[in-house]
Motif scaffolding. Sequence first.
Motif, PDB file in Angstrom:
ATOM      1  N   ALA A   7      12.647  -8.098   4.063  1.00  0.00           N
ATOM      2  CA  ALA A   7      11.287  -8.619   4.174  1.00  0.00           C
ATOM      3  C   ALA A   7      10.732  -8.860   2.785  1.00  0.00           C
ATOM      4  CB  ALA A   7      10.402  -7.642   4.924  1.00  0.00           C
ATOM      5  N   GLN A   8       9.602  -9.559   2.736  1.00  0.00           N
ATOM      6  CA  GLN A   8       8.853  -9.769   1.511  1.00  0.00           C
ATOM      7  C   GLN A   8       7.400  -9.482   1.798  1.00  0.00           C
ATOM      8  OE1 GLN A   8       9.614 -13.794   0.295  1.00  0.00           O
ATOM      9  NE2 GLN A   8      11.663 -13.330  -0.423  1.00  0.00           N
ATOM     10  N   ALA A   9       6.673  -9.100   0.758  1.00  0.00           N
ATOM     11  CA  ALA A   9       5.242  -8.839   0.912  1.00  0.00           C
ATOM     12  C   ALA A   9       4.516  -9.434  -0.293  1.00  0.00           C
ATOM     13  CB  ALA A   9       4.973  -7.345   1.002  1.00  0.00           C
ATOM     14  N   PRO A  10       3.389 -10.090  -0.059  1.00  0.00           N
ATOM     15  CA  PRO A  10       2.659 -10.700  -1.175  1.00  0.00           C
ATOM     16  C   PRO A  10       1.950  -9.649  -2.035  1.00  0.00           C
ATOM     17  CG  PRO A  10       1.425 -10.982   0.851  1.00  0.00           C
ATOM     18  CD  PRO A  10       2.735 -10.333   1.226  1.00  0.00           C
ATOM     19  N   THR A  11       1.907  -9.905  -3.339  1.00  0.00           N
ATOM     20  CA  THR A  11       1.150  -9.080  -4.272  1.00  0.00           C
ATOM     21  C   THR A  11       0.246 -10.008  -5.083  1.00  0.00           C
ATOM     22  OG1 THR A  11       2.908  -9.197  -5.932  1.00  0.00           O
ATOM     23  CG2 THR A  11       2.947  -7.293  -4.456  1.00  0.00           C
ATOM     24  N   GLY A  22       8.506   8.529   0.324  1.00  0.00           N
ATOM     25  CA  GLY A  22       8.261   8.656   1.759  1.00  0.00           C
ATOM     26  C   GLY A  22       8.170   7.284   2.397  1.00  0.00           C
ATOM     27  N   ASP A  23       7.081   7.044   3.126  1.00  0.00           N
ATOM     28  CA  ASP A  23       6.877   5.774   3.822  1.00  0.00           C
ATOM     29  C   ASP A  23       6.037   4.774   3.025  1.00  0.00           C
ATOM     30  OD1 ASP A  23       8.341   6.562   6.034  1.00  0.00           O
ATOM     31  OD2 ASP A  23       6.595   7.263   7.149  1.00  0.00           O
ATOM     32  N   HIS A  24       5.852   5.022   1.728  1.00  0.00           N
ATOM     33  CA  HIS A  24       5.007   4.138   0.927  1.00  0.00           C
ATOM     34  C   HIS A  24       5.755   3.609  -0.296  1.00  0.00           C
ATOM     35  CE1 HIS A  24       1.963   6.269   3.305  1.00  0.00           C
ATOM     36  NE2 HIS A  24       1.359   5.106   3.256  1.00  0.00           N
ATOM     37  N   ALA A  25       5.476   2.339  -0.607  1.00  0.00           N
ATOM     38  CA  ALA A  25       5.983   1.723  -1.826  1.00  0.00           C
ATOM     39  C   ALA A  25       4.786   1.448  -2.727  1.00  0.00           C
ATOM     40  CB  ALA A  25       6.718   0.426  -1.513  1.00  0.00           C
ATOM     41  N   TYR A  26       4.875   1.871  -3.967  1.00  0.00           N
ATOM     42  CA  TYR A  26       3.829   1.686  -4.973  1.00  0.00           C
ATOM     43  C   TYR A  26       4.327   0.604  -5.919  1.00  0.00           C
ATOM     44  CZ  TYR A  26       2.346   6.133  -3.061  1.00  0.00           C
ATOM     45  OH  TYR A  26       1.952   7.125  -2.199  1.00  0.00           O
ATOM     46  N   ILE A  34      -2.284  -1.477  -8.788  1.00  0.00           N
ATOM     47  CA  ILE A  34      -1.134  -1.027  -8.007  1.00  0.00           C
ATOM     48  C   ILE A  34      -1.379  -1.363  -6.544  1.00  0.00           C
ATOM     49  CG2 ILE A  34       0.214   0.986  -7.281  1.00  0.00           C
ATOM     50  CD1 ILE A  34      -0.673   2.267  -9.975  1.00  0.00           C
ATOM     51  N   SER A  35      -0.428  -2.047  -5.941  1.00  0.00           N
ATOM     52  CA  SER A  35      -0.476  -2.335  -4.507  1.00  0.00           C
ATOM     53  C   SER A  35       0.326  -1.261  -3.796  1.00  0.00           C
ATOM     54  CB  SER A  35       0.134  -3.707  -4.203  1.00  0.00           C
ATOM     55  OG  SER A  35      -0.588  -4.726  -4.835  1.00  0.00           O
ATOM     56  N   VAL A  36      -0.244  -0.701  -2.728  1.00  0.00           N
ATOM     57  CA  VAL A  36       0.440   0.341  -1.955  1.00  0.00           C
ATOM     58  C   VAL A  36       0.776  -0.234  -0.582  1.00  0.00           C
ATOM     59  CG1 VAL A  36       0.327   2.682  -1.052  1.00  0.00           C
ATOM     60  CG2 VAL A  36      -0.896   2.115  -3.165  1.00  0.00           C
ATOM     61  N   PHE A  37       2.050  -0.154  -0.233  1.00  0.00           N
ATOM     62  CA  PHE A  37       2.529  -0.688   1.036  1.00  0.00           C
ATOM     63  C   PHE A  37       3.085   0.424   1.915  1.00  0.00           C
ATOM     64  CE2 PHE A  37       2.720  -4.275  -1.806  1.00  0.00           C
ATOM     65  CZ  PHE A  37       2.290  -5.337  -1.019  1.00  0.00           C
ATOM     66  N   ASP A  38       2.815   0.332   3.208  1.00  0.00           N
ATOM     67  CA  ASP A  38       3.469   1.185   4.201  1.00  0.00           C
ATOM     68  C   ASP A  38       4.803   0.519   4.509  1.00  0.00           C
ATOM     69  OD1 ASP A  38       4.471   2.324   6.568  1.00  0.00           O
ATOM     70  OD2 ASP A  38       2.477   2.592   7.421  1.00  0.00           O
ATOM     71  N   VAL A  39       5.890   1.223   4.218  1.00  0.00           N
ATOM     72  CA  VAL A  39       7.225   0.683   4.454  1.00  0.00           C
ATOM     73  C   VAL A  39       7.976   1.507   5.503  1.00  0.00           C
ATOM     74  CG1 VAL A  39       7.442  -0.478   2.219  1.00  0.00           C
ATOM     75  CG2 VAL A  39       8.144   1.915   2.427  1.00  0.00           C
ATOM     76  N   SER A  40       7.212   2.148   6.402  1.00  0.00           N
ATOM     77  CA  SER A  40       7.859   2.935   7.452  1.00  0.00           C
ATOM     78  C   SER A  40       8.746   2.046   8.326  1.00  0.00           C
ATOM     79  CB  SER A  40       6.830   3.682   8.302  1.00  0.00           C
ATOM     80  OG  SER A  40       5.882   2.790   8.860  1.00  0.00           O
ATOM     81  N   PRO A  45       6.692  -4.630   5.851  1.00  0.00           N
ATOM     82  CA  PRO A  45       5.812  -3.873   4.959  1.00  0.00           C
ATOM     83  C   PRO A  45       4.359  -4.302   5.134  1.00  0.00           C
ATOM     84  CG  PRO A  45       7.107  -5.469   3.727  1.00  0.00           C
ATOM     85  CD  PRO A  45       7.595  -5.507   5.135  1.00  0.00           C
ATOM     86  N   GLN A  46       3.452  -3.332   5.125  1.00  0.00           N
ATOM     87  CA  GLN A  46       2.029  -3.606   5.324  1.00  0.00           C
ATOM     88  C   GLN A  46       1.236  -3.094   4.128  1.00  0.00           C
ATOM     89  OE1 GLN A  46       0.757  -5.260   8.081  1.00  0.00           O
ATOM     90  NE2 GLN A  46       2.913  -5.579   8.549  1.00  0.00           N
ATOM     91  N   LEU A  47       0.401  -3.942   3.545  1.00  0.00           N
ATOM     92  CA  LEU A  47      -0.470  -3.520   2.452  1.00  0.00           C
ATOM     93  C   LEU A  47      -1.506  -2.544   3.003  1.00  0.00           C
ATOM     94  CD1 LEU A  47      -1.336  -3.895  -0.536  1.00  0.00           C
ATOM     95  CD2 LEU A  47      -2.904  -5.660   0.291  1.00  0.00           C
ATOM     96  N   VAL A  48      -1.594  -1.354   2.413  1.00  0.00           N
ATOM     97  CA  VAL A  48      -2.567  -0.358   2.881  1.00  0.00           C
ATOM     98  C   VAL A  48      -3.640  -0.066   1.847  1.00  0.00           C
ATOM     99  CG1 VAL A  48      -1.054   0.715   4.569  1.00  0.00           C
ATOM    100  CG2 VAL A  48      -1.064   1.587   2.242  1.00  0.00           C
ATOM    101  N   ASP A  49      -3.384  -0.396   0.572  1.00  0.00           N
ATOM    102  CA  ASP A  49      -4.387  -0.139  -0.456  1.00  0.00           C
ATOM    103  C   ASP A  49      -4.063  -0.947  -1.698  1.00  0.00           C
ATOM    104  OD1 ASP A  49      -6.658   0.950  -1.572  1.00  0.00           O
ATOM    105  OD2 ASP A  49      -5.988   3.025  -1.435  1.00  0.00           O
ATOM    106  N   GLN A  50      -5.098  -1.264  -2.444  1.00  0.00           N
ATOM    107  CA  GLN A  50      -4.956  -1.917  -3.745  1.00  0.00           C
ATOM    108  C   GLN A  50      -5.746  -1.065  -4.726  1.00  0.00           C
ATOM    109  OE1 GLN A  50      -3.116  -4.699  -4.618  1.00  0.00           O
ATOM    110  NE2 GLN A  50      -3.682  -4.221  -6.715  1.00  0.00           N
TER     111      GLN A  50
END
Length: 75
Positions: A7-11, A22-26, A34-40, A45-50
Motif C-alpha cells: 500500500a501507499q499513504a500520502p504525506t 507496534g501498530d503505528h508508523a511514524y 511527523i505523520s502517524v499512521f495506523d498500520v494494523s 494504512p490510515q493517518l491518525v495524527d500529524q
Amino acid sequence: ADPVLLAQAPTPTCAQAVTVHGDHAYVCTGYTGISVFDVSDPSQPQLVDQLPASLHPQRVVVAGNLAYVTEISRG
C-alpha cells in the motif's frame, strides 16, 4: 525474499525516515513534522495524527508511550 508493495499513504511532503512501533508508523515529513499512521492492516494504512515540529525531524525512536525525535536546524 523480494519486498512487495502492499500500500501507499500520502504525506504532506517527502517521507524522509520511518519508524514502526507496534501498530503505528511514524514518518518524518520534513518541516511539516511527523505523520502517524495506523498500520494494523498493512494493506490500508490510515493517518491518525500529524504532529508539528519546531525544526526539521530526522529520526523518531519510540520507547513505551514516548517518541524521541531528533531534528536539525534550518540554517
